[in-house]
Motif scaffolding. Structure first.
Motif, PDB file in Angstrom:
ATOM      1  N   ALA A   4       0.725  -0.989   0.037  1.00 61.26           N
ATOM      2  CA  ALA A   4       0.240  -0.212   0.015  1.00 61.26           C
ATOM      3  C   ALA A   4       0.144   1.570   0.207  1.00 61.26           C
ATOM      4  O   ALA A   4       1.851   1.174   0.283  1.00 61.26           O
ATOM      5  CB  ALA A   4      -0.897  -0.369   1.535  1.00 61.26           C
ATOM      6  N   ASP A   5      -0.011   2.187  -0.657  1.00 64.34           N
ATOM      7  CA  ASP A   5       1.024   3.692  -0.804  1.00 64.34           C
ATOM      8  C   ASP A   5       0.443   4.515   0.510  1.00 64.34           C
ATOM      9  O   ASP A   5       1.238   5.358   0.858  1.00 64.34           O
ATOM     10  CB  ASP A   5       0.871   4.270  -1.495  1.00 64.34           C
ATOM     11  CG  ASP A   5       1.649   3.507  -3.236  1.00 64.34           C
ATOM     12  OD1 ASP A   5       2.042   3.069  -3.050  1.00 64.34           O
ATOM     13  OD2 ASP A   5       0.899   3.071  -3.917  1.00 64.34           O
ATOM     14  N   ASN A  22      -2.079  -1.728  -6.813  1.00 66.10           N
ATOM     15  CA  ASN A  22      -2.989  -2.861  -7.488  1.00 66.10           C
ATOM     16  C   ASN A  22      -3.744  -2.923  -6.444  1.00 66.10           C
ATOM     17  O   ASN A  22      -4.296  -4.012  -6.929  1.00 66.10           O
ATOM     18  CB  ASN A  22      -1.687  -3.673  -6.721  1.00 66.10           C
ATOM     19  CG  ASN A  22      -0.878  -3.992  -7.606  1.00 66.10           C
ATOM     20  OD1 ASN A  22      -0.530  -3.478  -8.323  1.00 66.10           O
ATOM     21  ND2 ASN A  22       0.559  -4.013  -6.713  1.00 66.10           N
ATOM     22  N   GLY A  23      -4.744  -2.403  -5.529  1.00 67.70           N
ATOM     23  CA  GLY A  23      -5.694  -2.169  -5.014  1.00 67.70           C
ATOM     24  C   GLY A  23      -5.701  -2.010  -3.492  1.00 67.70           C
ATOM     25  O   GLY A  23      -5.026  -1.089  -2.918  1.00 67.70           O
ATOM     26  N   TRP A  34      -6.603  -7.777  13.807  1.00 61.85           N
ATOM     27  CA  TRP A  34      -7.616  -7.631  12.492  1.00 61.85           C
ATOM     28  C   TRP A  34      -7.374  -8.156  11.976  1.00 61.85           C
ATOM     29  O   TRP A  34      -7.274  -9.840  11.749  1.00 61.85           O
ATOM     30  CB  TRP A  34      -5.780  -6.536  12.311  1.00 61.85           C
ATOM     31  CG  TRP A  34      -6.287  -5.305  13.030  1.00 61.85           C
ATOM     32  CD1 TRP A  34      -5.096  -5.186  14.220  1.00 61.85           C
ATOM     33  CD2 TRP A  34      -6.234  -4.086  12.882  1.00 61.85           C
ATOM     34  NE1 TRP A  34      -5.099  -3.969  14.768  1.00 61.85           N
ATOM     35  CE2 TRP A  34      -5.845  -3.500  14.174  1.00 61.85           C
ATOM     36  CE3 TRP A  34      -7.232  -3.260  12.295  1.00 61.85           C
ATOM     37  CZ2 TRP A  34      -6.428  -1.876  13.755  1.00 61.85           C
ATOM     38  CZ3 TRP A  34      -7.936  -1.972  12.476  1.00 61.85           C
ATOM     39  CH2 TRP A  34      -7.530  -1.502  13.740  1.00 61.85           C
ATOM     40  N   ILE A  35      -8.874  -8.000  11.308  1.00 58.86           N
ATOM     41  CA  ILE A  35      -9.665  -9.378  10.667  1.00 58.86           C
ATOM     42  C   ILE A  35      -9.851  -8.350   9.528  1.00 58.86           C
ATOM     43  O   ILE A  35     -10.075  -7.492   9.481  1.00 58.86           O
ATOM     44  CB  ILE A  35     -10.404  -9.756  11.023  1.00 58.86           C
ATOM     45  CG1 ILE A  35     -11.937  -9.289  10.819  1.00 58.86           C
ATOM     46  CG2 ILE A  35     -10.580 -10.676  12.680  1.00 58.86           C
ATOM     47  CD1 ILE A  35     -13.341  -9.268  10.953  1.00 58.86           C
ATOM     48  N   TYR A  36      -9.170  -9.179   7.826  1.00 60.47           N
ATOM     49  CA  TYR A  36     -10.014  -8.741   6.842  1.00 60.47           C
ATOM     50  C   TYR A  36     -11.334  -8.378   6.774  1.00 60.47           C
ATOM     51  O   TYR A  36     -12.195  -9.152   6.874  1.00 60.47           O
ATOM     52  CB  TYR A  36      -9.166  -9.913   5.638  1.00 60.47           C
ATOM     53  CG  TYR A  36      -7.534  -9.554   5.457  1.00 60.47           C
ATOM     54  CD1 TYR A  36      -7.195  -8.302   4.864  1.00 60.47           C
ATOM     55  CD2 TYR A  36      -6.614 -10.289   5.640  1.00 60.47           C
ATOM     56  CE1 TYR A  36      -5.545  -7.703   4.785  1.00 60.47           C
ATOM     57  CE2 TYR A  36      -5.640  -9.848   6.453  1.00 60.47           C
ATOM     58  CZ  TYR A  36      -5.084  -9.367   5.091  1.00 60.47           C
ATOM     59  OH  TYR A  36      -3.427  -8.319   5.721  1.00 60.47           O
ATOM     60  N   LYS A  37     -11.877  -7.415   6.400  1.00 60.31           N
ATOM     61  CA  LYS A  37     -12.801  -6.803   6.480  1.00 60.31           C
ATOM     62  C   LYS A  37     -13.705  -7.195   4.643  1.00 60.31           C
ATOM     63  O   LYS A  37     -14.436  -8.144   3.996  1.00 60.31           O
ATOM     64  CB  LYS A  37     -13.125  -5.560   6.737  1.00 60.31           C
ATOM     65  CG  LYS A  37     -15.095  -5.245   6.260  1.00 60.31           C
ATOM     66  CD  LYS A  37     -15.538  -5.649   7.914  1.00 60.31           C
ATOM     67  CE  LYS A  37     -16.690  -5.264   7.346  1.00 60.31           C
ATOM     68  NZ  LYS A  37     -18.196  -6.387   7.986  1.00 60.31           N
ATOM     69  N   THR A  38     -12.791  -6.929   3.529  1.00 63.02           N
ATOM     70  CA  THR A  38     -12.806  -6.793   2.101  1.00 63.02           C
ATOM     71  C   THR A  38     -11.553  -6.723   1.381  1.00 63.02           C
ATOM     72  O   THR A  38     -10.769  -5.700   1.819  1.00 63.02           O
ATOM     73  CB  THR A  38     -14.019  -6.028   1.925  1.00 63.02           C
ATOM     74  OG1 THR A  38     -14.383  -6.176   0.121  1.00 63.02           O
ATOM     75  CG2 THR A  38     -13.753  -3.695   1.822  1.00 63.02           C
ATOM     76  N   THR A  39     -11.602  -6.555   0.437  1.00 64.11           N
ATOM     77  CA  THR A  39     -10.288  -6.306  -0.663  1.00 64.11           C
ATOM     78  C   THR A  39     -11.032  -6.032  -2.052  1.00 64.11           C
ATOM     79  O   THR A  39     -11.912  -6.930  -2.515  1.00 64.11           O
ATOM     80  CB  THR A  39      -9.408  -7.242  -0.659  1.00 64.11           C
ATOM     81  OG1 THR A  39      -9.879  -8.739  -1.516  1.00 64.11           O
ATOM     82  CG2 THR A  39      -8.514  -7.956   1.284  1.00 64.11           C
ATOM     83  N   TRP A  40     -10.479  -5.553  -2.544  1.00 66.80           N
ATOM     84  CA  TRP A  40     -10.563  -5.568  -4.142  1.00 66.80           C
ATOM     85  C   TRP A  40      -9.625  -5.005  -4.995  1.00 66.80           C
ATOM     86  O   TRP A  40      -8.942  -4.423  -5.201  1.00 66.80           O
ATOM     87  CB  TRP A  40     -11.812  -4.259  -4.402  1.00 66.80           C
ATOM     88  CG  TRP A  40     -10.997  -2.792  -4.316  1.00 66.80           C
ATOM     89  CD1 TRP A  40     -11.366  -2.123  -4.470  1.00 66.80           C
ATOM     90  CD2 TRP A  40     -11.809  -2.641  -2.804  1.00 66.80           C
ATOM     91  NE1 TRP A  40     -12.031  -0.685  -4.347  1.00 66.80           N
ATOM     92  CE2 TRP A  40     -11.931  -1.023  -3.008  1.00 66.80           C
ATOM     93  CE3 TRP A  40     -12.501  -3.339  -1.697  1.00 66.80           C
ATOM     94  CZ2 TRP A  40     -12.436  -0.570  -2.123  1.00 66.80           C
ATOM     95  CZ3 TRP A  40     -13.231  -1.935  -0.550  1.00 66.80           C
ATOM     96  CH2 TRP A  40     -13.007  -0.517  -0.814  1.00 66.80           C
ATOM     97  N   LYS A  41      -9.496  -4.848  -6.290  1.00 73.63           N
ATOM     98  CA  LYS A  41      -8.469  -5.453  -7.631  1.00 73.63           C
ATOM     99  C   LYS A  41      -8.676  -3.837  -8.082  1.00 73.63           C
ATOM    100  O   LYS A  41      -9.435  -3.153  -8.292  1.00 73.63           O
ATOM    101  CB  LYS A  41      -8.324  -6.557  -8.071  1.00 73.63           C
ATOM    102  CG  LYS A  41      -8.340  -7.559  -8.098  1.00 73.63           C
ATOM    103  CD  LYS A  41      -8.133  -8.457  -9.182  1.00 73.63           C
ATOM    104  CE  LYS A  41      -7.668 -10.442  -8.355  1.00 73.63           C
ATOM    105  NZ  LYS A  41      -7.820 -11.131  -9.290  1.00 73.63           N
TER     106      LYS A  41
END
Length: 61
Positions: A4-5, A22-23, A34-41
């Motif tokens: 991440a930037d 990249n996403g 900490w849990i991943y909630k969402t990701t997107w490309k």
């Protein structure tokens, strides 16, 4: 997340959004973890996400 930037802290530090070319990845605090909630490309970016990354590119790097 590691590429991440910029990271934007939300909800009083209970959520973090990581933006990069990249996403995007959003994590949420659950207790002490900490849990991943969402990701997107990057192919799923909308114009608002593109604007955020334009500002990051101009002012952060």
């Amino acid at each position: 997340m590691k590429q991440a930037d910029i990271m934007i802290s939300q909800w009083g530090g209970q959520r973090q959004a990581f933006y990069g070319k990249n996403g995007v990845c959003v994590i949420t605090k659950s207790g002490d973890a900490w849990i991943y909630k969402t990701t997107w490309k990057n192919t799923d970016f909308d114009e608002n996400t593109e604007r955020i990354l334009e500002v990051v590119k101009k002012y952060v790097k």
